[in-house]
Design an enzyme around this catalytic site. Structure first.
Site, mmCIF file in Angstrom:
data_model
loop_
_atom_site.group_PDB
_atom_site.id
_atom_site.type_symbol
_atom_site.label_atom_id
_atom_site.label_comp_id
_atom_site.label_asym_id
_atom_site.label_seq_id
_atom_site.Cartn_x
_atom_site.Cartn_y
_atom_site.Cartn_z
ATOM 1 N N GLN A 107 -6.509 3.622 -9.840
ATOM 2 C CA GLN A 107 -5.933 2.408 -9.246
ATOM 3 C C GLN A 107 -4.442 2.282 -9.572
ATOM 4 O OE1 GLN A 107 -6.885 0.088 -7.142
ATOM 5 N NE2 GLN A 107 -8.968 0.785 -6.821
ATOM 6 N N SER A 108 -3.732 3.406 -9.611
ATOM 7 C CA SER A 108 -2.309 3.395 -9.965
ATOM 8 C C SER A 108 -1.452 2.727 -8.888
ATOM 9 C CB SER A 108 -1.845 4.840 -10.163
ATOM 10 O OG SER A 108 -0.436 4.921 -10.128
ATOM 11 N N ASN A 109 -0.643 1.764 -9.315
ATOM 12 C CA ASN A 109 0.328 1.146 -8.397
ATOM 13 C C ASN A 109 1.465 2.112 -8.110
ATOM 14 O OD1 ASN A 109 -0.805 -1.619 -8.356
ATOM 15 N ND2 ASN A 109 -0.365 -1.497 -10.548
ATOM 16 N N ALA A 168 1.259 5.369 -7.916
ATOM 17 C CA ALA A 168 0.797 6.345 -6.921
ATOM 18 C C ALA A 168 0.838 5.722 -5.522
ATOM 19 C CB ALA A 168 -0.614 6.810 -7.265
#
Ligand SMILES: Cc1ncc(COP(=O)(O)O)c(C=O)c1O
Length: 328
Positions: free
Chosen positions: A75-77, A79
Protein backbone atom coordinates in the site's frame (compact mmCIF):
# COMPACT_ATOMS: atom_id res chain seq x y z
CA UNK A 1 17.86 28.15 -3.48
CA UNK A 2 19.05 27.77 -7.06
CA UNK A 3 18.17 24.26 -8.19
CA UNK A 4 18.22 25.10 -11.90
CA UNK A 5 21.20 22.85 -12.59
CA UNK A 6 19.12 19.80 -11.72
CA UNK A 7 16.82 18.52 -14.47
CA UNK A 8 13.28 18.64 -13.15
CA UNK A 9 9.94 17.24 -14.33
CA UNK A 10 6.99 19.51 -13.49
CA UNK A 11 4.64 17.18 -11.62
CA UNK A 12 3.47 18.87 -8.42
CA UNK A 13 1.10 21.80 -8.09
CA UNK A 14 3.23 24.24 -6.09
CA UNK A 15 3.25 26.08 -3.79
CA UNK A 16 0.81 24.09 -1.68
CA UNK A 17 -1.37 26.17 0.63
CA UNK A 18 -0.80 26.77 4.34
CA UNK A 19 -4.09 26.82 6.26
CA UNK A 20 -5.01 27.49 9.90
CA UNK A 21 -6.61 24.73 11.99
CA UNK A 22 -8.62 27.23 14.01
CA UNK A 23 -11.33 25.01 15.48
CA UNK A 24 -8.98 22.20 16.42
CA UNK A 25 -6.48 24.66 17.97
CA UNK A 26 -9.27 26.15 20.09
CA UNK A 27 -10.41 22.67 21.13
CA UNK A 28 -6.92 21.63 22.20
CA UNK A 29 -6.26 24.99 23.89
CA UNK A 30 -2.52 25.12 23.24
CA UNK A 31 -0.41 26.59 20.42
CA UNK A 32 -1.99 27.67 17.13
CA UNK A 33 -1.90 24.80 14.66
CA UNK A 34 -1.43 25.24 10.92
CA UNK A 35 -1.23 22.74 8.11
CA UNK A 36 0.92 22.76 4.97
CA UNK A 37 -1.25 20.93 2.44
CA UNK A 38 1.28 18.71 0.66
CA UNK A 39 -1.58 16.26 0.22
CA UNK A 40 -2.75 18.73 -2.44
CA UNK A 41 0.23 18.40 -4.79
CA UNK A 42 -2.27 17.12 -7.34
CA UNK A 43 -1.11 14.40 -9.68
CA UNK A 44 -2.47 10.90 -9.02
CA UNK A 45 -4.23 12.05 -5.81
CA UNK A 46 -1.14 13.90 -4.60
CA UNK A 47 1.21 13.58 -1.65
CA UNK A 48 4.77 14.32 -0.57
CA UNK A 49 6.55 12.04 -3.03
CA UNK A 50 5.76 14.20 -6.05
CA UNK A 51 8.22 16.81 -4.81
CA UNK A 52 10.95 14.14 -4.79
CA UNK A 53 9.84 12.64 -8.09
CA UNK A 54 10.24 15.99 -9.85
CA UNK A 55 14.01 15.62 -9.43
CA UNK A 56 14.26 11.84 -9.69
CA UNK A 57 12.24 11.60 -12.88
CA UNK A 58 13.98 14.73 -14.18
CA UNK A 59 17.22 12.76 -13.95
CA UNK A 60 15.59 9.61 -15.41
CA UNK A 61 14.48 11.55 -18.48
CA UNK A 62 17.86 13.26 -18.83
CA UNK A 63 19.47 9.81 -18.84
CA UNK A 64 17.08 8.58 -21.52
CA UNK A 65 15.41 6.03 -19.26
CA UNK A 66 12.33 4.26 -20.61
CA UNK A 67 11.33 2.24 -17.53
CA UNK A 68 11.20 3.40 -13.92
CA UNK A 69 11.38 0.95 -11.04
CA UNK A 70 10.84 1.50 -7.36
CA UNK A 71 10.09 -0.46 -4.20
CA UNK A 72 7.67 -0.20 -1.31
CA UNK A 73 5.00 -1.82 0.81
CA UNK A 74 1.95 -3.12 -1.05
CA UNK A 75 0.00 0.00 0.00
CA UNK A 76 2.91 2.37 -0.72
CA UNK A 77 1.93 5.97 -1.46
CA UNK A 78 5.36 6.51 -2.98
CA UNK A 79 4.80 3.67 -5.45
CA UNK A 80 1.36 5.04 -6.39
CA UNK A 81 2.71 8.55 -7.01
CA UNK A 82 5.60 7.10 -9.04
CA UNK A 83 3.08 5.16 -11.17
CA UNK A 84 1.00 8.30 -11.75
CA UNK A 85 4.07 10.41 -12.60
CA UNK A 86 5.31 7.79 -15.07
CA UNK A 87 1.89 7.74 -16.72
CA UNK A 88 2.05 11.51 -17.08
CA UNK A 89 5.57 11.40 -18.53
CA UNK A 90 5.02 8.40 -20.80
CA UNK A 91 7.49 6.14 -18.98
CA UNK A 92 6.91 2.47 -18.18
CA UNK A 93 6.65 1.83 -14.45
CA UNK A 94 7.45 -1.37 -12.52
CA UNK A 95 6.79 -1.60 -8.79
CA UNK A 96 8.40 -4.15 -6.49
CA UNK A 97 5.97 -4.33 -3.57
CA UNK A 98 6.20 -6.33 -0.39
CA UNK A 99 3.06 -7.80 1.15
CA UNK A 100 2.86 -7.81 4.90
CA UNK A 101 1.01 -10.50 6.81
CA UNK A 102 -1.86 -8.00 6.75
CA UNK A 103 -3.93 -9.57 3.99
CA UNK A 104 -7.49 -8.26 4.04
CA UNK A 105 -9.29 -7.98 0.73
CA UNK A 106 -9.04 -4.17 0.87
CA UNK A 107 -5.30 -4.25 1.59
CA UNK A 108 -4.70 -6.56 -1.36
CA UNK A 109 -6.89 -4.84 -3.92
CA UNK A 110 -8.06 -1.37 -2.87
CA UNK A 111 -6.42 1.96 -2.03
CA UNK A 112 -2.98 2.55 -3.49
CA UNK A 113 -2.66 -0.82 -5.17
CA UNK A 114 -5.91 -0.30 -7.07
CA UNK A 115 -4.52 3.02 -8.30
CA UNK A 116 -1.13 1.48 -9.23
CA UNK A 117 -2.96 -0.86 -11.59
CA UNK A 118 -5.14 1.95 -12.93
CA UNK A 119 -2.04 4.00 -13.77
CA UNK A 120 -0.77 1.02 -15.78
CA UNK A 121 2.16 0.03 -13.58
CA UNK A 122 3.48 -3.53 -13.66
CA UNK A 123 3.50 -5.02 -10.18
CA UNK A 124 6.00 -7.55 -8.79
CA UNK A 125 4.71 -8.86 -5.46
CA UNK A 126 7.20 -10.18 -2.91
CA UNK A 127 6.76 -12.13 0.28
CA UNK A 128 7.81 -10.41 3.49
CA UNK A 129 11.19 -12.13 3.77
CA UNK A 130 12.49 -11.28 0.28
CA UNK A 131 14.73 -8.23 -0.26
CA UNK A 132 12.96 -5.59 -2.31
CA UNK A 133 16.23 -3.95 -3.30
CA UNK A 134 17.68 -7.21 -4.59
CA UNK A 135 14.51 -7.98 -6.51
CA UNK A 136 14.53 -4.49 -8.08
CA UNK A 137 18.22 -4.80 -9.04
CA UNK A 138 17.58 -8.21 -10.62
CA UNK A 139 14.60 -6.91 -12.59
CA UNK A 140 16.60 -3.85 -13.75
CA UNK A 141 19.36 -6.24 -14.91
CA UNK A 142 16.87 -8.29 -16.90
CA UNK A 143 15.43 -5.15 -18.49
CA UNK A 144 18.92 -3.92 -19.39
CA UNK A 145 19.74 -7.30 -20.95
CA UNK A 146 16.58 -6.95 -23.04
CA UNK A 147 17.78 -3.60 -24.38
CA UNK A 148 15.65 -1.39 -22.11
CA UNK A 149 16.92 1.59 -20.11
CA UNK A 150 15.77 1.19 -16.50
CA UNK A 151 16.03 3.85 -13.78
CA UNK A 152 15.78 2.69 -10.15
CA UNK A 153 14.39 4.84 -7.34
CA UNK A 154 15.19 3.90 -3.70
CA UNK A 155 12.47 3.29 -1.13
CA UNK A 156 10.41 6.41 -0.46
CA UNK A 157 12.38 8.31 -3.10
CA UNK A 158 14.74 9.18 -0.25
CA UNK A 159 18.22 10.13 -1.45
CA UNK A 160 20.07 13.40 -1.92
CA UNK A 161 18.49 14.07 -5.30
CA UNK A 162 14.91 13.27 -4.28
CA UNK A 163 15.22 15.19 -1.03
CA UNK A 164 15.98 18.39 -2.97
CA UNK A 165 12.20 18.57 -3.31
CA UNK A 166 11.92 19.03 0.44
CA UNK A 167 14.91 21.35 0.69
CA UNK A 168 12.97 23.54 -1.75
CA UNK A 169 9.80 23.04 0.33
CA UNK A 170 11.63 24.50 3.34
CA UNK A 171 12.23 27.66 1.29
CA UNK A 172 8.56 27.64 0.25
CA UNK A 173 7.45 27.44 3.90
CA UNK A 174 9.75 30.30 4.94
CA UNK A 175 8.45 32.50 2.10
CA UNK A 176 4.81 31.72 2.95
CA UNK A 177 5.44 32.37 6.66
CA UNK A 178 6.83 35.80 5.73
CA UNK A 179 3.77 36.53 3.59
CA UNK A 180 1.46 35.47 6.44
CA UNK A 181 3.59 37.43 8.95
CA UNK A 182 3.91 34.24 10.96
CA UNK A 183 6.85 32.67 12.73
CA UNK A 184 6.31 28.97 13.21
CA UNK A 185 7.91 27.67 16.37
CA UNK A 186 8.43 24.28 14.73
CA UNK A 187 7.46 22.16 11.76
CA UNK A 188 6.07 18.67 12.47
CA UNK A 189 6.13 15.88 9.88
CA UNK A 190 5.79 12.09 9.60
CA UNK A 191 9.10 10.31 9.06
CA UNK A 192 9.63 6.89 7.50
CA UNK A 193 12.49 6.54 5.04
CA UNK A 194 13.73 9.92 6.32
CA UNK A 195 14.01 11.97 3.14
CA UNK A 196 11.13 14.33 3.81
CA UNK A 197 12.44 15.33 7.22
CA UNK A 198 16.04 15.22 5.95
CA UNK A 199 15.26 17.48 2.99
CA UNK A 200 13.37 19.93 5.21
CA UNK A 201 16.26 19.95 7.69
CA UNK A 202 18.74 20.62 4.89
CA UNK A 203 16.64 23.46 3.49
CA UNK A 204 16.05 24.98 6.91
CA UNK A 205 19.74 24.68 7.87
CA UNK A 206 20.77 26.69 4.82
CA UNK A 207 18.37 29.50 5.72
CA UNK A 208 18.54 29.40 9.53
CA UNK A 209 14.91 28.36 9.46
CA UNK A 210 12.77 26.61 12.02
CA UNK A 211 13.22 23.25 13.81
CA UNK A 212 11.70 20.21 12.10
CA UNK A 213 10.31 17.55 14.44
CA UNK A 214 9.86 14.11 12.90
CA UNK A 215 7.17 11.76 14.18
CA UNK A 216 8.33 8.22 13.46
CA UNK A 217 5.92 5.78 11.81
CA UNK A 218 8.44 2.95 12.23
CA UNK A 219 11.79 2.38 13.96
CA UNK A 220 13.15 3.95 17.12
CA UNK A 221 13.89 7.57 17.85
CA UNK A 222 17.67 6.96 17.51
CA UNK A 223 17.36 5.03 14.24
CA UNK A 224 15.02 7.52 12.63
CA UNK A 225 17.04 10.54 13.78
CA UNK A 226 20.23 9.00 12.35
CA UNK A 227 18.39 8.36 9.09
CA UNK A 228 17.12 11.94 8.87
CA UNK A 229 20.60 13.37 9.57
CA UNK A 230 22.11 11.07 6.93
CA UNK A 231 19.46 12.12 4.40
CA UNK A 232 20.02 15.80 5.24
CA UNK A 233 23.79 15.38 4.80
CA UNK A 234 23.34 13.74 1.39
CA UNK A 235 21.07 16.58 0.34
CA UNK A 236 23.48 19.28 1.50
CA UNK A 237 26.36 17.51 -0.27
CA UNK A 238 24.42 17.69 -3.50
CA UNK A 239 23.66 21.35 -2.95
CA UNK A 240 27.37 22.03 -3.04
CA UNK A 241 30.08 23.39 -0.83
CA UNK A 242 28.99 27.02 -0.88
CA UNK A 243 27.62 28.02 2.55
CA UNK A 244 26.97 24.45 3.59
CA UNK A 245 25.98 24.20 7.24
CA UNK A 246 25.93 20.72 8.74
CA UNK A 247 22.80 19.19 10.18
CA UNK A 248 24.18 17.47 13.25
CA UNK A 249 20.98 16.50 14.98
CA UNK A 250 17.37 15.72 14.16
CA UNK A 251 14.57 15.57 16.68
CA UNK A 252 12.37 12.51 16.27
CA UNK A 253 9.60 11.28 18.57
CA UNK A 254 8.88 7.55 18.48
CA UNK A 255 5.99 7.43 20.95
CA UNK A 256 3.31 7.11 18.28
CA UNK A 257 4.51 4.09 16.27
CA UNK A 258 2.54 1.64 18.43
CA UNK A 259 3.02 -2.05 17.61
CA UNK A 260 4.73 -1.27 14.29
CA UNK A 261 4.57 0.10 10.75
CA UNK A 262 0.98 0.40 9.50
CA UNK A 263 -0.38 -1.14 12.71
CA UNK A 264 -3.23 0.98 14.09
CA UNK A 265 -3.12 2.78 17.45
CA UNK A 266 -5.75 4.48 19.58
CA UNK A 267 -3.97 7.84 19.26
CA UNK A 268 -3.96 7.53 15.46
CA UNK A 269 -7.71 6.85 15.46
CA UNK A 270 -8.30 9.88 17.69
CA UNK A 271 -6.19 12.04 15.34
CA UNK A 272 -8.16 10.91 12.27
CA UNK A 273 -11.44 11.59 14.07
CA UNK A 274 -10.55 15.03 15.45
CA UNK A 275 -8.97 16.27 12.19
CA UNK A 276 -12.06 15.12 10.30
CA UNK A 277 -14.68 16.42 12.74
CA UNK A 278 -13.11 19.77 13.62
CA UNK A 279 -11.55 20.63 10.29
CA UNK A 280 -12.90 18.36 7.53
CA UNK A 281 -9.26 17.34 7.12
CA UNK A 282 -8.59 13.77 5.98
CA UNK A 283 -5.54 11.96 7.36
CA UNK A 284 -4.31 8.44 6.59
CA UNK A 285 -3.87 5.61 9.10
CA UNK A 286 -0.19 4.79 8.33
CA UNK A 287 1.66 8.12 8.21
CA UNK A 288 -0.22 11.35 8.79
CA UNK A 289 -2.60 9.84 11.37
CA UNK A 290 0.28 8.83 13.62
CA UNK A 291 2.17 12.06 12.92
CA UNK A 292 -0.90 14.13 13.73
CA UNK A 293 -1.27 12.18 16.98
CA UNK A 294 2.27 13.38 17.74
CA UNK A 295 1.31 16.96 16.85
CA UNK A 296 -1.70 16.82 19.18
CA UNK A 297 0.44 15.42 22.00
CA UNK A 298 2.92 18.28 21.50
CA UNK A 299 0.04 20.78 21.47
CA UNK A 300 -1.29 19.34 24.73
CA UNK A 301 2.15 19.31 26.40
CA UNK A 302 3.71 22.13 28.41
CA UNK A 303 6.48 22.50 25.82
CA UNK A 304 4.49 25.00 23.72
CA UNK A 305 2.21 27.86 24.77
CA UNK A 306 -0.65 29.75 23.13
CA UNK A 307 1.94 32.18 21.76
CA UNK A 308 3.52 29.41 19.69
CA UNK A 309 2.48 28.24 16.24
CA UNK A 310 3.15 24.72 14.95
CA UNK A 311 3.07 23.81 11.27
CA UNK A 312 2.03 20.26 10.40
CA UNK A 313 3.18 19.11 6.97
CA UNK A 314 0.34 16.97 5.62
CA UNK A 315 2.22 14.50 3.45
CA UNK A 316 -0.90 12.90 1.91
CA UNK A 317 -1.50 9.16 1.85
CA UNK A 318 -5.31 9.26 2.00
CA UNK A 319 -5.75 6.36 -0.48
CA UNK A 320 -4.38 4.24 2.39
CA UNK A 321 -7.70 4.77 4.18
CA UNK A 322 -9.30 2.48 1.63
CA UNK A 323 -6.52 -0.10 1.91
CA UNK A 324 -6.89 -0.29 5.71
CA UNK A 325 -10.59 0.52 6.30
CA UNK A 326 -10.59 -1.48 9.54
CA UNK A 327 -7.86 0.82 10.96
CA UNK A 328 -10.35 3.66 11.10
C1 LIG B 1 1.81 9.84 3.36
C2 LIG B 1 3.24 9.75 3.70
N1 LIG B 1 3.73 10.55 4.66
C3 LIG B 1 5.01 10.51 5.03
C4 LIG B 1 5.90 9.64 4.44
C5 LIG B 1 7.30 9.60 4.96
O1 LIG B 1 8.20 10.24 4.13
P1 LIG B 1 9.71 9.75 4.14
O2 LIG B 1 9.69 8.34 3.62
O3 LIG B 1 10.36 10.71 3.24
O4 LIG B 1 10.21 9.80 5.52
C6 LIG B 1 5.46 8.79 3.42
C7 LIG B 1 6.40 7.86 2.79
O5 LIG B 1 6.08 6.87 2.24
C8 LIG B 1 4.10 8.85 3.04
O6 LIG B 1 3.61 8.04 2.08
Amino acid sequence: MDLSRFPRAALARLPTPIEPLARLSAHLGGPRLWVKRDDLTGLGLGGNKLRKLEFLLGEARAQGADTVLTVGALQSNHARQTAAACARLGLDCELVLRQSSHASEAYLGNGNVLLDRLFGARLHLLQAEQSREEAMAARAGALRAAGRRPYCIPVGGSCGLGNLGYAACAGEILAQARELSLRFTAVVVATGSGGTQGGLLAGMARKRGMPVIGIAVEGTRAEQAALAVEQAAETLRLLGAESRPAVVAAEVLDDFVGPGYARPTGEMREALRLAARFEGLVLDPVYTGKAFAGLMALARSSRFTRDDALLFVHTGGQPGLFGYPEAV
